[in-house]
Design a protein around this motif. Structure first.
Motif, PDB file in Angstrom:
ATOM      1  N   GLN A   1      18.095 -36.473  29.906  1.00 17.56           N
ATOM      2  CA  GLN A   1      17.646 -37.841  29.659  1.00 17.56           C
ATOM      3  C   GLN A   1      16.124 -37.955  29.864  1.00 17.56           C
ATOM      4  O   GLN A   1      15.440 -38.639  29.105  1.00 17.56           O
ATOM      5  CB  GLN A   1      18.386 -38.823  30.567  1.00 17.56           C
ATOM      6  N   ASN A   2      15.637 -37.280  30.886  1.00 11.09           N
ATOM      7  CA  ASN A   2      14.186 -37.277  31.129  1.00 11.09           C
ATOM      8  C   ASN A   2      13.435 -36.609  29.977  1.00 11.09           C
ATOM      9  O   ASN A   2      12.395 -37.103  29.528  1.00 11.09           O
ATOM     10  CB  ASN A   2      13.855 -36.580  32.445  1.00 11.09           C
ATOM     11  N   VAL A   3      13.966 -35.494  29.498  1.00 14.52           N
ATOM     12  CA  VAL A   3      13.346 -34.791  28.369  1.00 14.52           C
ATOM     13  C   VAL A   3      13.356 -35.689  27.137  1.00 14.52           C
ATOM     14  O   VAL A   3      12.360 -35.797  26.413  1.00 14.52           O
ATOM     15  CB  VAL A   3      14.059 -33.449  28.086  1.00 14.52           C
ATOM     16  N   LEU A   4      14.475 -36.383  26.909  1.00  9.84           N
ATOM     17  CA  LEU A   4      14.565 -37.297  25.773  1.00  9.84           C
ATOM     18  C   LEU A   4      13.551 -38.441  25.914  1.00  9.84           C
ATOM     19  O   LEU A   4      12.872 -38.804  24.950  1.00  9.84           O
ATOM     20  CB  LEU A   4      15.989 -37.863  25.654  1.00  9.84           C
ATOM     21  N   ALA A   5      13.419 -38.979  27.103  1.00  9.47           N
ATOM     22  CA  ALA A   5      12.457 -40.066  27.342  1.00  9.47           C
ATOM     23  C   ALA A   5      11.024 -39.572  27.111  1.00  9.47           C
ATOM     24  O   ALA A   5      10.226 -40.251  26.451  1.00  9.47           O
ATOM     25  CB  ALA A   5      12.618 -40.610  28.761  1.00  9.47           C
ATOM     26  N   TYR A   6      10.692 -38.396  27.640  1.00  4.51           N
ATOM     27  CA  TYR A   6       9.365 -37.827  27.425  1.00  4.51           C
ATOM     28  C   TYR A   6       9.135 -37.559  25.942  1.00  4.51           C
ATOM     29  O   TYR A   6       8.047 -37.791  25.406  1.00  4.51           O
ATOM     30  CB  TYR A   6       9.160 -36.545  28.237  1.00  4.51           C
ATOM     31  N   SER A   7      10.173 -37.062  25.286  1.00  2.00           N
ATOM     32  CA  SER A   7      10.089 -36.786  23.850  1.00  2.00           C
ATOM     33  C   SER A   7       9.804 -38.065  23.070  1.00  2.00           C
ATOM     34  O   SER A   7       8.974 -38.079  22.154  1.00  2.00           O
ATOM     35  CB  SER A   7      11.389 -36.147  23.364  1.00  2.00           C
TER      36      SER A   7
ATOM     37  N   VAL B   1       6.202 -39.022  23.670  1.00  2.00           N
ATOM     38  CA  VAL B   1       5.321 -38.174  22.857  1.00  2.00           C
ATOM     39  C   VAL B   1       5.362 -38.632  21.398  1.00  2.00           C
ATOM     40  O   VAL B   1       4.325 -38.742  20.734  1.00  2.00           O
ATOM     41  CB  VAL B   1       5.719 -36.684  22.986  1.00  2.00           C
ATOM     42  N   ASP B   2       6.572 -38.930  20.917  1.00  2.00           N
ATOM     43  CA  ASP B   2       6.729 -39.400  19.542  1.00  2.00           C
ATOM     44  C   ASP B   2       5.960 -40.707  19.321  1.00  2.00           C
ATOM     45  O   ASP B   2       5.248 -40.870  18.327  1.00  2.00           O
ATOM     46  CB  ASP B   2       8.205 -39.589  19.214  1.00  2.00           C
ATOM     47  N   ASN B   3       6.088 -41.634  20.270  1.00  2.00           N
ATOM     48  CA  ASN B   3       5.351 -42.896  20.172  1.00  2.00           C
ATOM     49  C   ASN B   3       3.843 -42.657  20.222  1.00  2.00           C
ATOM     50  O   ASN B   3       3.077 -43.299  19.499  1.00  2.00           O
ATOM     51  CB  ASN B   3       5.764 -43.853  21.291  1.00  2.00           C
ATOM     52  N   GLY B   4       3.433 -41.744  21.084  1.00  2.00           N
ATOM     53  CA  GLY B   4       2.010 -41.402  21.166  1.00  2.00           C
ATOM     54  C   GLY B   4       1.508 -40.811  19.860  1.00  2.00           C
ATOM     55  O   GLY B   4       0.413 -41.148  19.398  1.00  2.00           O
ATOM     56  N   LEU B   5       2.299 -39.947  19.250  1.00  2.00           N
ATOM     57  CA  LEU B   5       1.918 -39.353  17.976  1.00  2.00           C
ATOM     58  C   LEU B   5       1.837 -40.403  16.874  1.00  2.00           C
ATOM     59  O   LEU B   5       0.949 -40.348  16.014  1.00  2.00           O
ATOM     60  CB  LEU B   5       2.896 -38.244  17.580  1.00  2.00           C
TER      61      LEU B   5
END
Length: 91
Positions: A13-19, A22-26
């Motif tokens: 879940q943490n990896v998904l949240a970070y992902s 990152v996606d939003n940042g991109l």
């Protein structure tokens, strides 16, 4: 064993949240990049228009300079002719 699966789930879940972060940042970077690209194109077009205008001004200045030189030559010729006429009248 349940604890291990809970840890895996939490980490996933943490990896998904970070992902997602990152996606939003991109996406933000992509949007900013698009805006910058648009502004650069606008500046390039403006610069091109200014360059064309400056070329027209320079051509006009060159034309005026030629006209001024012609006028100076005409005055020089007029002065020469006036002197010649005065010389003829005085003789």
């Amino acid at each position: 064993m349940d604890e291990i699966f809970k840890n895996i789930l939490t980490i996933s879940q943490n990896v998904l949240a970070y992902s997602n972060d990152v996606d939003n940042g991109l996406e933000g970077i992509k949007t900013s990049s698009s805006k910058v690209s648009h502004e650069v194109q606008t500046i390039a077009a403006f610069t091109e228009e200014n360059t064309a205008a400056m070329e027209e001004v320079m051509a006009s200045i060159e034309s005026q300079e030629e006209r001024v030189q012609d006028i100076v030559k005409s005055f020089s010729e007029l002065e020469r002719m006036t002197k010649e006429l005065n010389s003829l009248l005085n003789n």
